[in-house]
Design an enzyme around this catalytic site. Structure first.
Site, PDB file in Angstrom:
ATOM      1  CE  LYS A 136      -2.855   0.663   3.628  1.00 49.98           C
ATOM      2  NZ  LYS A 136      -2.591   1.986   4.235  1.00 49.98           N
ATOM      3  CB  SER A 137       3.795   2.294   2.021  1.00 45.92           C
ATOM      4  OG  SER A 137       3.199   2.185   3.278  1.00 45.92           O
ATOM      5  N   GLY A 185      -5.378   7.692   5.218  1.00 45.18           N
ATOM      6  CA  GLY A 185      -4.512   8.683   5.855  1.00 45.18           C
ATOM      7  C   GLY A 185      -3.263   8.960   5.037  1.00 45.18           C
ATOM      8  NE  ARG A 239      -5.818   7.939  10.746  1.00 52.09           N
ATOM      9  CZ  ARG A 239      -5.087   7.161   9.946  1.00 52.09           C
ATOM     10  NH1 ARG A 239      -5.652   6.639   8.864  1.00 52.09           N
ATOM     11  NH2 ARG A 239      -3.832   6.914  10.212  1.00 52.09           N
ATOM     12  CD  GLN A 281       0.217   8.205   7.109  1.00 51.57           C
ATOM     13  OE1 GLN A 281      -0.348   9.036   7.803  1.00 51.57           O
ATOM     14  NE2 GLN A 281      -0.367   7.083   6.722  1.00 51.57           N
ATOM     15  CG  ASP A 321       0.172  -0.014   9.422  1.00 52.08           C
ATOM     16  OD1 ASP A 321      -0.251   0.828  10.247  1.00 52.08           O
ATOM     17  OD2 ASP A 321       0.567   0.301   8.285  1.00 52.08           O
ATOM     18  NE  ARG A 333      -5.431  -0.198  12.813  1.00 48.42           N
ATOM     19  CZ  ARG A 333      -4.722   0.030  11.721  1.00 48.42           C
ATOM     20  NH1 ARG A 333      -3.415   0.153  11.794  1.00 48.42           N
ATOM     21  NH2 ARG A 333      -5.315   0.123  10.557  1.00 48.42           N
TER      22      ARG A 333
HETATM   23  C1  S3P Z   1       2.415   4.707   6.170  1.00 46.60           C
HETATM   24  C2  S3P Z   1       2.950   5.036   7.384  1.00 46.60           C
HETATM   25  C3  S3P Z   1       2.366   4.607   8.660  1.00 46.60           C
HETATM   26  C4  S3P Z   1       1.392   3.448   8.490  1.00 46.60           C
HETATM   27  C5  S3P Z   1       0.460   3.661   7.333  1.00 46.60           C
HETATM   28  C6  S3P Z   1       1.241   3.825   6.045  1.00 46.60           C
HETATM   29  C7  S3P Z   1       3.042   5.232   4.950  1.00 46.60           C
HETATM   30  O1  S3P Z   1       1.681   5.701   9.230  1.00 46.60           O
HETATM   31  O2  S3P Z   1       0.632   3.285   9.670  1.00 46.60           O
HETATM   32  O3  S3P Z   1      -0.416   2.554   7.191  1.00 46.60           O
HETATM   33  O4  S3P Z   1       2.724   4.756   3.849  1.00 46.60           O
HETATM   34  O5  S3P Z   1       3.882   6.147   5.071  1.00 46.60           O
HETATM   35  P1  S3P Z   1       2.458   6.778  10.144  1.00 46.60           P
HETATM   36  O6  S3P Z   1       3.481   7.386   9.305  1.00 46.60           O
HETATM   37  O7  S3P Z   1       1.419   7.779  10.552  1.00 46.60           O
HETATM   38  O8  S3P Z   1       3.003   6.011  11.305  1.00 46.60           O
END
Ligand code: S3P
Length: 452
Positions: free
Chosen positions: A32-33, A105, A133, A180, A331, A362
């Site tokens: 996903k990232s 997010g 959020r 993120q 996660d 969570r």
């Molecule tokens: C992600 C970073 C994580 C993770 C999210 C994906 C990303 O969040 O929980 O599912 O793709 O950079 P945080 O950066 O808020 O920890």
């Protein structure tokens, strides 16, 4: 895309202990990232970026729709292959309507980073979970570039952003270990003169840095005292379109992996999973718990390490998981807690404050859900303490998923090892990250089925 405008009806699902062990070789959907970043950087590059293995879950589709609304062109070429025609750095245009980013997010925070240094005004919203959020964590640094925001109370969505016409580069110490936030700052630095710097207290996933380099940007990384990292980006790079192969998502592989560990007699192989060392905290924990997991055929694919994961069932024992591992497995705590519930002895998972601001709280969801399944569990401050069932957990509960895909999948996996089946009230959120979850799991021999 219209999740919050026309909510779908909930999809209740029940998971029961299978009569036979789980077996098989599978692939899980793309990371996903990495998928979000491929679409976003593809949109900012010059030329056509070809992407294989893109996750076609709702979160990533929200990013695809957003980059299209902003003037780039992301599209499905044919079965499983995507392409993005980029507009070049600074080339995005004002969308005609608000951007609805659904449950995602990552879409929201990373896109705000990009928009912060485009002189356009954009209105951003999401589903009920995303609207709860915190966005203050990106609003604060992005305002320092010169972007202006109007947000709801508590810096929540919906919000309006007007990007800076003359951005100034910043040097930013991350107050929370968040990939993120780091990525939002780096992406804002692309259309900014000079050097943008991020200092992170604990290393977080580095997919943005890797992919920026892959597209030709100059990104440096150095270790700082205390275990953190300083990352710099030179502004106005020439981003050139480059092909991307998205590996399988370890955060999704975690569910069949742990299912194989806790259903007696099982052996499951998951091929082509991304094993970036900043994502593999879960595997370390499971090895400490005595799990039989082998990383086979380790290789490098498109700048990311990849392996096939083979899991065999066996007795797990409790472990003490240090807080500094959290950014490398943030996660995975819901599913690790399920493994802990099936282990012998106590598992302590420390320093989980960030779990409270995910798609749902969570920490609370896991505590409430496990205890409804007869597991002895305590949330002590930011720590989660799970007493493993000497035998199998009781199960027999109905779990509220609260728009959280990982809670939904974690408790369905628990149902595979529980004495009584476990129900979840809504499996619909699973498609945000893991389309085809039920059929893939059932193909291994799981017994998960939708209820009327
Ligand atoms: C992600 C970073 C994580 C993770 C999210 C994906 C990303 O969040 O929980 O599912 O793709 O950079 P945080 O950066 O808020 O920890």
């Amino acid at each position: 895309m219209a999740h919050n405008l026309s909510p779908q009806s909930p999809v209740p699902v029940i998971a029961a202990r299978p009569r036979l062990p789980l077996t098989g070789k599978i692939r899980v959907p793309g990371d996903k990232s990495i998928s979000h970043r491929a679409l976003m950087l593809g949109a900012l590059a010059v030329g056509r970026t070809e992407i294989s293995g893109l996750l076609e879950g709702e979160d990533v589709m929200a990013t695809a729709a957003a980059v299209n609304a902003l003037g780039a062109h992301a599209f499905l070429v044919d079965d499983g292959r995507w392409a993005v025609n980029g507009v070049g750095i600074g080339g995005l245009v004002e969308p005609e309507d608000l951007l609805d980013l659904g449950n995602s997010g990552t879409s929201a925070r990373l896109l705000l980073g990009i928009l912060a240094t485009h002189p356009i005004t954009v209105f951003v919203t999401g589903d009920a979970s995303l609207r709860r959020r915190p966005m203050g964590r990106v609003v604060a640094p992005l305002s320092r570039f010169g972007a202006r925001f109007i947000t709801r109370e508590g810096a929540r969505l919906p919000l309006a952003i007007s990007g800076a016409a003359d951005p100034v580069p910043i040097s930013y110490h991350l107050p929370v270990p968040s990939a993120q936030v780091k990525s939002a700052v780096l992406l804002a630095g692309l259309n900014t003169p000079g050097t943008t710097t991020v200092i992170e207290p604990q290393p977080t996933r580095d997919h943005t840095e890797r992919m920026l380099r892959h597209f030709g940007a100059t990104v440096t990384t150095e270790l700082v005292k205390g275990g953190g990292k300083r990352i710099t980006l030179e502004g106005y790079p020439e981003l050139a379109a480059a092909p991307i192969a998205v590996p399988g998502d370890l955060s999704s592989a975690a569910f069949p992996l742990i299912a194989a560990l806790i259903v007696p007699g099982s052996e499951v192989t998951i091929e082509g999973v991304g094993v970036n060392p900043l994502r593999t905290g879960l595997i370390e924990c499971l090895h400490e718990m005595g799990a039989d997991i082998a990383l086979l055929n380790e290789r490098d694919e498109g700048g990311e390490p990849v392996a096939d994961l083979r899991a065999r069932s066996g007795v797990l024992k409790g472990a003490d998981i240090p807080a500094d591992r959290a950014p490398r497995m943030i996660d995975e705590y819901p599913i690790l807690a399920v493994a802990a519930a099936c282990a012998r002895g106590r598992t302590v998972m420390r320093g989980l404050a960030e779990l409270r601001v995910k798609e749902s709280d969570r920490l609370t969801a896991v505590g409430v859900g496990l205890s409804a399944c007869g597991v002895r569990v305590v949330v002590e401050g930011d720590d989660l303490i799970v007493e493993g069932a000497d035998n199998f957990p009781a199960g027999g509960a109905l779990i509220e998923t609260r728009l959280d895909h990982r809670t939904a999948m974690a408790f369905l996996v628990l149902g595979l090892a529980a004495n009584e089946p476990v129900r979840i009230d809504d499996a619909a959120p699973i498609t945000t990250s893991f389309p085809g979850f039920l059929s893939l799991m059932n193909g291994l021999g799981c017994t998960m089925r939708e209820e009327a």
